[in-house]
Design a protein around this motif. Structure first.
Motif, PDB file in Angstrom:
ATOM      1  N   ARG A   1      -5.998  11.355 -11.123  1.00 19.60           N
ATOM      2  CA  ARG A   1      -5.422  10.274 -11.915  1.00 19.60           C
ATOM      3  C   ARG A   1      -6.056   8.952 -11.528  1.00 19.60           C
ATOM      4  O   ARG A   1      -6.288   8.677 -10.348  1.00 19.60           O
ATOM      5  CB  ARG A   1      -3.904  10.198 -11.698  1.00 19.60           C
ATOM      6  N   ASP A   2      -6.327   8.123 -12.525  1.00 17.62           N
ATOM      7  CA  ASP A   2      -6.884   6.793 -12.311  1.00 17.62           C
ATOM      8  C   ASP A   2      -5.751   5.857 -11.931  1.00 17.62           C
ATOM      9  O   ASP A   2      -4.904   5.503 -12.759  1.00 17.62           O
ATOM     10  CB  ASP A   2      -7.570   6.309 -13.585  1.00 17.62           C
ATOM     11  N   ALA A   3      -5.732   5.449 -10.657  1.00 19.77           N
ATOM     12  CA  ALA A   3      -4.643   4.604 -10.162  1.00 19.77           C
ATOM     13  C   ALA A   3      -4.611   3.239 -10.843  1.00 19.77           C
ATOM     14  O   ALA A   3      -3.577   2.565 -10.862  1.00 19.77           O
ATOM     15  CB  ALA A   3      -4.781   4.408  -8.644  1.00 19.77           C
ATOM     16  N   ASN A   4      -5.740   2.812 -11.413  1.00 20.07           N
ATOM     17  CA  ASN A   4      -5.807   1.508 -12.068  1.00 20.07           C
ATOM     18  C   ASN A   4      -5.492   1.571 -13.554  1.00 20.07           C
ATOM     19  O   ASN A   4      -5.531   0.545 -14.251  1.00 20.07           O
ATOM     20  CB  ASN A   4      -7.199   0.897 -11.871  1.00 20.07           C
TER      21      ASN A   4
ATOM     22  N   GLY B   1      -2.237   6.318 -16.704  1.00 19.05           N
ATOM     23  CA  GLY B   1      -2.453   7.437 -15.795  1.00 19.05           C
ATOM     24  C   GLY B   1      -3.517   8.381 -16.287  1.00 19.05           C
ATOM     25  O   GLY B   1      -3.373   9.598 -16.213  1.00 19.05           O
TER      26      GLY B   1
END
Length: 230
Positions: free
Chosen positions: A185-188, A192
């Motif tokens: 998952r892309d934390a930024n 998500g």
């Protein structure tokens, strides 16, 4: 979760002129995605044993007027026969099931006996296999990774079981010439978004965070992977 999964699949899976098996199709959302993405060029087979779910798939097929989207009302395993399924229901995810032999059936809402078929009785020469069958995937992978040479892509939700080291199944894919990525998952990203992370057989379940606890307090771990040949 399904929307992020669809975006990830669009980036990483061939989606036209394919024979797609959706093993554990549930309500058919991803089957419909495979059908729509192929713009009529794909042959899609949804495999789902629960009546509560396959009735919804039947409605989707009828509404789409798809001639090459088929439904198999059965569980999948490595032989012809029957399987006892433990069913669970949640407000968020609806009905799900798994082979009753794999869990403490006290965690299930009820048990259901269904027909079970091997892959060769479901479709010949599949090219893409998506599989989410709640721990039953290892029976399929052990038998078919090497034998199904027509498959260019496996998209699998792997589940942690006590006797199945994660690295073992990843090594099986690698031994047959598959490249492996996992979903992160892309934390930024506010949504998500799923991102692709290259993985090797050195990865182990101890490195994967628990998704949730079972009703009896056991850790539940899973990992979405895509294995592409070549």
């Amino acid at each position: 979760m399904i929307d992020g999964q669809k975006v990830w699949y669009t980036k990483e899976i061939p989606l036209s002129d394919q024979i797609v098996l959706d093993l554990g199709a549930n309500r058919g959302d991803l089957s419909q995605f495979f059908w729509t993405a192929g713009k009529g060029s794909n042959r899609v087979v949804s495999v789902e044993p629960l009546p509560q779910n396959y009735r919804l798939i039947e409605k989707k097929i009828k509404k789409s007027k798809a001639k090459n989207w088929l439904l198999e009302k059965c569980a999948v395993t490595d032989h012809e026969g029957e399987m006892s399924l433990a069913r669970q229901h949640s407000k968020k995810y609806g009905w799900n099931s798994m082979n009753a032999a794999l869990i403490n059936t006290a965690e299930a809402d009820d048990l259901l006996c269904v027909a079970a078929k091997p892959l060769e009785a479901i479709a010949a020469n599949p090219t893409v296999i998506k599989m989410d069958i709640e721990g039953g995937e290892y029976v399929i992978l052990d038998k078919y990774i090497a034998d199904l040479t027509t498959v260019n892509t496996w998209a699998v939700e792997l589940h942690m079981l006590p006797d199945r080291p994660l690295g073992q199944v990843l090594a099986l894919f690698e031994s047959q010439g598959f490249r492996l990525i996992a979903a992160g998952r892309d934390a930024n990203s506010a949504s998500g978004a799923w991102v692709s992370i290259p993985i090797t057989p050195q990865l182990q379940w101890e490195q994967i965070p628990a998704t949730k606890l079972s009703r009896e307090g056991r850790e539940f771990k899973m990992l979405h992977i895509i294995a592409r040949r070549g």
